[in-house]
Structure formats: structure tokens, C-alpha cells
Design a protein around this motif. Structure first.
Motif: not given
Length: 213
Positions: A71-82
Motif C-alpha cells: 500500500l502506498y500513500f502520497y505525503k506532503t508537508t506544510l508548515t502551519i501555525t497550530f
């Protein structure tokens, strides 16, 4: 100055030059090998960049991740303020972003408010995909500042006080923006994961595009 003797013995000066030549050759070899390694690393870097570009949609790049069991997923990373802190939000999509890109979006933009109201039905259980889709939307948009609310009786708010997303059965999986903060996702053949992931992908791309301006 000593010269070569009849027995063929070389003078110390000649031996010294021979040793220096050996050292120079050794240094030259190291330089050549180092340059070769740099060139190989450069071309490997280019190949990696091209591979990443294959999963790039708009201004958002995705990395194909093997999560086991084929199984493969597609990952992206986003810098946010939380919670008043800078964090790296990792978003995982099950569908190839290039496939999601082909799902039609008839509208101008995804307008998120502090409240996202989702109107769906039991028709989208879809062997568990319905629950996964709602969970993905809730989790991702919560980090992006929009709390999820489920209300089967809710309708589009013309005043834009909340973002309204209606999920309905259709002959084509697509997203239509029918007001400033209102959207209809039509789902064909239980493609609810694709439909909701397209919504997520659109929002991520808008954020990345805005940051580049």
C-alpha cells in the motif's frame, strides 16, 4: 652532486623525486575520484528532483510512501501555525495526486471559514471509505483552522458564515462551487475518497500558491 654508480644505484636526490611523484599521483587520484563522486551525486539529485516532480500538482509536491502490505500513500508537508506554535503538518492521500488533478473543479477557490459543515448520507459507507473520507477532511481542515460540524439538515449559507460541503451521488465525481463558501461534491461509484481528497488537495495547493506570491 652524486651520480648513478656503476652498480645502478640511484642517488638519494633521484629517489626523493620519485617519492614526490608518487605523492602527486596519489593526490591526483583522490581529486579525480572526488570529482567523479560529485558528478554522480549531481545527476542522482537531478533524477530525484525529476521523480518528485512527477507527483507535483500545481505548487504542491507529494512523496510516494510505502506504508507496507503493498500500500502506498502520497505525503506532503506544510508548515502551519497550530495552537500558536509552528508545526509541520503531514498530509497523506491515498490517491495519486495526478489522478486527483483530473477530477473536475467548477469554481474559483476553496474558501475555508472557522466552521466547516459537512452534509452527507449513509449512502457513502462504501466499505468503510465513507468514514475514512470524513475523518481525513475533519483532521486536515482542523489543522488548517476549520472545525468540522456534521449536520444532515444544513444548507448553504449565502452570508458565508461557514463553509458548507454537500456530498451527493452523481454520474461523475467532481466538485462544484455554488456560492462563495458552498460546495457540492458529487460521487460516482463510491469514489468518496477521491472526491474528498480532491477537496483537500485543492486547499493545500491554494495555500502553497499564496505563499509563493
Amino acid at each position: 652532486m652524486e651520480k648513478e654508480t656503476k652498480g645502478g644505484n640511484k642517488e638519494p636526490e633521484k629517489l626523493g623525486h620519485h617519492h614526490e611523484d608518487k605523492e602527486k599521483n596519489k593526490v591526483l587520484k583522490i581529486i579525480v575520484i572526488g570529482a567523479f563522486v560529485v558528478v554522480i551525486a549531481f545527476f542522482l539529485g537531478l533524477a530525484l528532483m525529476k521523480e518528485l516532480q512527477k507527483n507535483k500538482v500545481g505548487d504542491t509536491s507529494f512523496e510516494r510512501v510505502n506504508v507496507g502490505g503493498g500500500l502506498y500513500f502520497y505525503k506532503t508537508t506544510l508548515t502551519i501555525t497550530f495552537n500558536e506554535k509552528k508545526v509541520n503538518l503531514e498530509v497523506y492521500l491515498r490517491t495519486n495526486p495526478k489522478v486527483l488533478e483530473k477530477i473536475p473543479f467548477e469554481g474559483e477557490s476553496i474558501e475555508l471559514t472557522e466552521l466547516l459543515v459537512l452534509n452527507t448520507t449513509d449512502e457513502f459507507k462504501c466499505n468503510g471509505d465513507g468514514a475514512i473520507a470524513v475523518g481525513n477532511v475533519a483532521s486536515t481542515f482542523n489543522y488548517l483552522g476549520s472545525k468540522l460540524g456534521l449536520d444532515p439538515n444544513a444548507t448553504c449559507d449565502p452570508q458565508g458564515r461557514y463553509t458548507f460541503v454537500e456530498i451527493d451521488v452523481g454520474n461523475e465525481t467532481k466538485i462544484v462551487q455554488n456560492d462563495k463558501t458552498c460546495y457540492i461534491i458529487t460521487i460516482k461509484d463510491c469514489e468518496i475518497l477521491k472526491g474528498t481528497e480532491r477537496l483537500i488537495q485543492l486547499e493545500l495547493d491554494e495555500i502553497n500558491s499564496a505563499r509563493k506570491r
